[in-house]
Design a protein around this motif. Sequence first.
Motif, PDB file in Angstrom:
ATOM      1  N   LEU A   1       0.829  -1.202   0.000  1.00  0.00           N
ATOM      2  CA  LEU A   1       0.000   0.000   0.000  1.00  0.00           C
ATOM      3  C   LEU A   1       0.871   1.262   0.000  1.00  0.00           C
ATOM      4  CD1 LEU A   1      -2.675  -1.188   2.580  1.00  0.00           C
ATOM      5  CD2 LEU A   1      -3.034  -0.862   0.129  1.00  0.00           C
ATOM      6  N   ALA A   2       1.936   1.258   0.796  1.00  0.00           N
ATOM      7  CA  ALA A   2       2.834   2.415   0.839  1.00  0.00           C
ATOM      8  C   ALA A   2       3.514   2.623  -0.507  1.00  0.00           C
ATOM      9  CB  ALA A   2       3.877   2.225   1.937  1.00  0.00           C
ATOM     10  N   TRP A   3       3.897   1.533  -1.162  1.00  0.00           N
ATOM     11  CA  TRP A   3       4.528   1.614  -2.500  1.00  0.00           C
ATOM     12  C   TRP A   3       3.582   2.281  -3.498  1.00  0.00           C
ATOM     13  CZ3 TRP A   3       2.942  -1.202  -6.906  1.00  0.00           C
ATOM     14  CH2 TRP A   3       3.824  -1.174  -8.000  1.00  0.00           C
ATOM     15  N   LEU A   4       2.326   1.913  -3.453  1.00  0.00           N
ATOM     16  CA  LEU A   4       1.349   2.525  -4.346  1.00  0.00           C
ATOM     17  C   LEU A   4       1.180   4.007  -4.049  1.00  0.00           C
ATOM     18  CD1 LEU A   4      -1.368  -0.270  -4.349  1.00  0.00           C
ATOM     19  CD2 LEU A   4      -0.214   0.606  -6.393  1.00  0.00           C
ATOM     20  N   MET A   5       1.028   4.330  -2.772  1.00  0.00           N
ATOM     21  CA  MET A   5       0.712   5.710  -2.404  1.00  0.00           C
ATOM     22  C   MET A   5       1.883   6.671  -2.597  1.00  0.00           C
ATOM     23  SD  MET A   5      -1.919   5.377   0.800  1.00  0.00           S
ATOM     24  CE  MET A   5      -0.922   4.249   1.776  1.00  0.00           C
ATOM     25  N   GLN A   6       3.107   6.130  -2.772  1.00  0.00           N
ATOM     26  CA  GLN A   6       4.230   7.005  -3.065  1.00  0.00           C
ATOM     27  C   GLN A   6       4.302   7.372  -4.543  1.00  0.00           C
ATOM     28  OE1 GLN A   6       7.204   5.480   0.500  1.00  0.00           O
ATOM     29  NE2 GLN A   6       8.107   6.252  -1.382  1.00  0.00           N
ATOM     30  N   LYS A   7       3.424   6.778  -5.351  1.00  0.00           N
ATOM     31  CA  LYS A   7       3.400   7.097  -6.780  1.00  0.00           C
ATOM     32  C   LYS A   7       2.515   8.319  -7.025  1.00  0.00           C
ATOM     33  CE  LYS A   7       4.242   2.389  -8.392  1.00  0.00           C
ATOM     34  NZ  LYS A   7       5.514   2.727  -9.058  1.00  0.00           N
ATOM     35  N   GLU A   8       2.879   9.091  -8.009  1.00  0.00           N
ATOM     36  CA  GLU A   8       2.129  10.295  -8.344  1.00  0.00           C
ATOM     37  C   GLU A   8       0.721   9.937  -8.818  1.00  0.00           C
ATOM     38  OE1 GLU A   8       2.664  14.281 -11.184  1.00  0.00           O
ATOM     39  OE2 GLU A   8       4.101  12.617 -11.286  1.00  0.00           O
ATOM     40  N   ASN A   9      -0.277  10.630  -8.270  1.00  0.00           N
ATOM     41  CA  ASN A   9      -1.676  10.504  -8.700  1.00  0.00           C
ATOM     42  C   ASN A   9      -2.288   9.135  -8.414  1.00  0.00           C
ATOM     43  OD1 ASN A   9      -1.063  13.017  -9.816  1.00  0.00           O
ATOM     44  ND2 ASN A   9      -2.391  12.715 -11.580  1.00  0.00           N
ATOM     45  N   VAL A  10      -1.782   8.395  -7.438  1.00  0.00           N
ATOM     46  CA  VAL A  10      -2.316   7.053  -7.150  1.00  0.00           C
ATOM     47  C   VAL A  10      -3.022   7.033  -5.800  1.00  0.00           C
ATOM     48  CG1 VAL A  10      -1.733   4.623  -6.733  1.00  0.00           C
ATOM     49  CG2 VAL A  10      -0.632   5.872  -8.601  1.00  0.00           C
ATOM     50  N   THR A  11      -4.175   6.382  -5.764  1.00  0.00           N
ATOM     51  CA  THR A  11      -4.965   6.156  -4.554  1.00  0.00           C
ATOM     52  C   THR A  11      -5.159   4.649  -4.388  1.00  0.00           C
ATOM     53  OG1 THR A  11      -6.184   8.241  -4.538  1.00  0.00           O
ATOM     54  CG2 THR A  11      -7.310   6.354  -3.617  1.00  0.00           C
ATOM     55  N   ALA A  12      -5.079   4.144  -3.175  1.00  0.00           N
ATOM     56  CA  ALA A  12      -5.269   2.715  -2.908  1.00  0.00           C
ATOM     57  C   ALA A  12      -6.552   2.499  -2.118  1.00  0.00           C
ATOM     58  CB  ALA A  12      -4.081   2.163  -2.121  1.00  0.00           C
ATOM     59  N   ILE A  13      -7.310   1.463  -2.493  1.00  0.00           N
ATOM     60  CA  ILE A  13      -8.569   1.175  -1.794  1.00  0.00           C
ATOM     61  C   ILE A  13      -8.647  -0.299  -1.383  1.00  0.00           C
ATOM     62  CG2 ILE A  13      -9.945   3.081  -2.716  1.00  0.00           C
ATOM     63  CD1 ILE A  13     -11.039   1.059  -4.814  1.00  0.00           C
ATOM     64  N   PRO A  14      -7.859  -0.711  -0.400  1.00  0.00           N
ATOM     65  CA  PRO A  14      -7.929  -2.106   0.045  1.00  0.00           C
ATOM     66  C   PRO A  14      -9.279  -2.427   0.671  1.00  0.00           C
ATOM     67  CG  PRO A  14      -6.688  -0.796   1.612  1.00  0.00           C
ATOM     68  CD  PRO A  14      -6.948   0.093   0.433  1.00  0.00           C
ATOM     69  N   LYS A  15      -9.765  -3.618   0.393  1.00  0.00           N
ATOM     70  CA  LYS A  15     -10.974  -4.096   1.058  1.00  0.00           C
ATOM     71  C   LYS A  15     -10.602  -4.643   2.434  1.00  0.00           C
ATOM     72  CE  LYS A  15     -14.033  -7.973   1.376  1.00  0.00           C
ATOM     73  NZ  LYS A  15     -14.275  -9.362   0.955  1.00  0.00           N
TER      74      LYS A  15
END
Length: 266
Positions: free
Chosen positions: A206-220
């Motif tokens: 999740l942290a890897w995703l959120m460090q990318k520009e313009n990315v949002t993570a939505i884990p269930k």
Amino acid sequence: MDIPQFGLGTYQMDDLDECATAVETAVDVGYRHIDTAQGYENEAAVGDGIARADVDREDLFVASKIDTESLAYDDVLESTRESARKLGADSIDLMYVHWPIQTYDPEATLPALDELVDEGVIDRIGLSNFRPDQLEDAIDRLDAPVYAHQVEMHPMLPQDELHELAVEHDHRLVAYCPIARNQVADVPEIREVAEKHDATPAQVSLAWLMQKENVTAIPKAASPDHITENYAALDVELDADDVDAIDGIEDRHRIVDFEEAPWNHG
């Protein structure tokens, strides 16, 4: 409000009491972004959970998706208004086309979304599971901007081309299955980074995703422990070596795939 960088996914939350409780718990923990869909058949439960949480509705960002059988012009209008009623919302912050398959017709579906924006039924338009060519075609056709594109995205499916398009067109890339249904726990590179940061592999993904520009993570997540654990990913700060290690993972595969999926055609 703008879409938060982190949210709660509610896919397969079929137990409506559990769904409402999970939404309430997530909001109380600190989540401000809730994602649902007509096809999940839990919009009303999501609305109940939001109503029960001790946060003003205007401080939450709620997204839903139009079912693949409801993408004809009139069906888009009718089903989206029904979604707003189920969610207990005057307007829906973000409404996606769930999949560009079955009844999807860009000449009918997209003008209906523009009309819903004009009427104030929805605030923003989203797309989901579009191929790059379908995405760019929709961007060209719509009057309103595409605000977000939701796709499966995790370290084994980094979606480089779609991420580049998100940055180019300045829309959010919203990652579902962001921990690959916890397959990230079996990836040596991710486990090593997790040990380094005293974090879980899921938190690292999740942290890897959120460090990318313009990315949002939505884990269930349904259980309070899982909801809270995922939220703690916001406190995990990866360094360049960590990101390089995860970027270098050679395994590439999808979790969600079926014959009619857009990427299997065109």
